[in-house]
Every structure is written in structure tokens, then in C-alpha cells.
Design a protein around this motif. Sequence first.
Motif, PDB file in Angstrom:
ATOM      1  N   THR A  44       0.856  -1.178   0.000  1.00 57.05           N
ATOM      2  CA  THR A  44       0.000   0.000   0.000  1.00 57.05           C
ATOM      3  C   THR A  44       0.897   1.234   0.000  1.00 57.05           C
ATOM      4  OG1 THR A  44      -0.098   0.007   2.408  1.00 57.05           O
ATOM      5  CG2 THR A  44      -1.890  -1.121   1.247  1.00 57.05           C
ATOM      6  N   LYS A  46       0.045   3.889   1.582  1.00 57.63           N
ATOM      7  CA  LYS A  46      -0.059   4.325   2.977  1.00 57.63           C
ATOM      8  C   LYS A  46       0.726   3.337   3.843  1.00 57.63           C
ATOM      9  CE  LYS A  46      -3.463   4.988   6.603  1.00 57.63           C
ATOM     10  NZ  LYS A  46      -3.880   3.848   7.397  1.00 57.63           N
ATOM     11  N   THR A  48       1.555   0.806   6.397  1.00 56.12           N
ATOM     12  CA  THR A  48       0.836  -0.170   7.212  1.00 56.12           C
ATOM     13  C   THR A  48       1.841  -1.181   7.731  1.00 56.12           C
ATOM     14  OG1 THR A  48       0.413  -1.654   5.341  1.00 56.12           O
ATOM     15  CG2 THR A  48      -1.287  -0.032   5.824  1.00 56.12           C
ATOM     16  N   THR A  49       1.494  -1.830   8.818  1.00 52.70           N
ATOM     17  CA  THR A  49       2.308  -2.943   9.282  1.00 52.70           C
ATOM     18  C   THR A  49       1.970  -4.171   8.437  1.00 52.70           C
ATOM     19  OG1 THR A  49       0.682  -3.735  10.870  1.00 52.70           O
ATOM     20  CG2 THR A  49       2.263  -2.052  11.652  1.00 52.70           C
ATOM     21  N   GLU A  52      -1.483  -5.335   9.456  1.00 56.56           N
ATOM     22  CA  GLU A  52      -2.542  -4.479   8.902  1.00 56.56           C
ATOM     23  C   GLU A  52      -2.732  -4.734   7.409  1.00 56.56           C
ATOM     24  OE1 GLU A  52      -2.074  -0.587  11.828  1.00 56.56           O
ATOM     25  OE2 GLU A  52      -0.816  -0.744  10.042  1.00 56.56           O
ATOM     26  N   LEU A  53      -1.626  -4.932   6.693  1.00 54.48           N
ATOM     27  CA  LEU A  53      -1.707  -5.240   5.270  1.00 54.48           C
ATOM     28  C   LEU A  53      -2.562  -6.477   5.048  1.00 54.48           C
ATOM     29  CD1 LEU A  53      -0.617  -4.878   2.277  1.00 54.48           C
ATOM     30  CD2 LEU A  53       1.102  -6.544   2.936  1.00 54.48           C
ATOM     31  N   ASN A  56      -6.400  -5.942   6.253  1.00 53.35           N
ATOM     32  CA  ASN A  56      -7.251  -4.926   5.635  1.00 53.35           C
ATOM     33  C   ASN A  56      -7.024  -4.665   4.148  1.00 53.35           C
ATOM     34  OD1 ASN A  56      -8.393  -4.333   8.217  1.00 53.35           O
ATOM     35  ND2 ASN A  56      -6.541  -3.174   8.683  1.00 53.35           N
ATOM     36  N   HIS A  57      -5.876  -5.081   3.609  1.00 56.32           N
ATOM     37  CA  HIS A  57      -5.541  -4.657   2.245  1.00 56.32           C
ATOM     38  C   HIS A  57      -5.087  -5.790   1.329  1.00 56.32           C
ATOM     39  CE1 HIS A  57      -5.692  -0.525   3.735  1.00 56.32           C
ATOM     40  NE2 HIS A  57      -4.931  -0.919   4.740  1.00 56.32           N
ATOM     41  N   HIS A  93       7.179  -1.438   6.937  1.00 60.11           N
ATOM     42  CA  HIS A  93       6.097  -1.166   5.997  1.00 60.11           C
ATOM     43  C   HIS A  93       5.683  -2.489   5.352  1.00 60.11           C
ATOM     44  CE1 HIS A  93       4.438   2.023   3.050  1.00 60.11           C
ATOM     45  NE2 HIS A  93       3.890   0.867   2.699  1.00 60.11           N
TER      46      HIS A  93
END
Length: 109
Positions: A44, A46, A48-49, A52-53, A56-57, A93
Motif C-alpha cells: 500500500t 499508505k 501499514t504494518t 494491517e496489510l 485490511n488490504h 512497511h
Amino acid sequence: MQPYCVFCNIVAGHEPGNIVYQDDEIIVIQNILRWFPIMLLAMTKKHTTQAELWANHIGHVGQVAAEIGRQLCPGGYRLVSNFGYDGMQSQEHGHVHILGGTFLGHYAG
């Protein structure tokens, strides 16, 4: 103040990076490591950890990574994510490695 992140600096244009793909949310860059003919990083834009990736992504990142892998590595490829020190994660990241361009061999073990 945010801690230093090389990927965020590439996204912002403050550091050089060979961008292979980007849209409004995702960027794919060439890895500076050259262990395989194709070594890319999908993430991403943005920060993100890794957790989180994946929480959520991963749908969008995974779709882009798989399509780029298919285009650049017609013989096959791997998508890999490293988590934490023991998993050899070197950048905070969150990102997915796209590896290919040659026979990748068997898994260690």
C-alpha cells in the motif's frame, strides 16, 4: 515525527525507486536485492504494518501482485510475506514479495 521508512519515502518521491506499477492505493517497486531475476515488492502507498496489510488490504495488493507475477513470470512465481525478526522481515512497511523469472527450487527444510 514519523520514524524513517524507505518505502514511504519512495512513495513520496523523496528517494529513487523503480516503480513497476501504481494506482491510487498500491505501488509495486523493484527490490534492490537481486537474488532472482524478478524481485518486486507490492504494498500500500499508505504506511501499514504487515499485520494491517494482511487484515485490511491483502485483497487489492494480492490481486495486483498476482497479475504482475502472471505477466512477468509466465513459467510461475511466488508471493511471499515475512513477519517479524524470525521470519526475516527487514522493513516495517507491510509488503508482499513477487519472486520469479527462474526455477525457484524447493522450500528449505
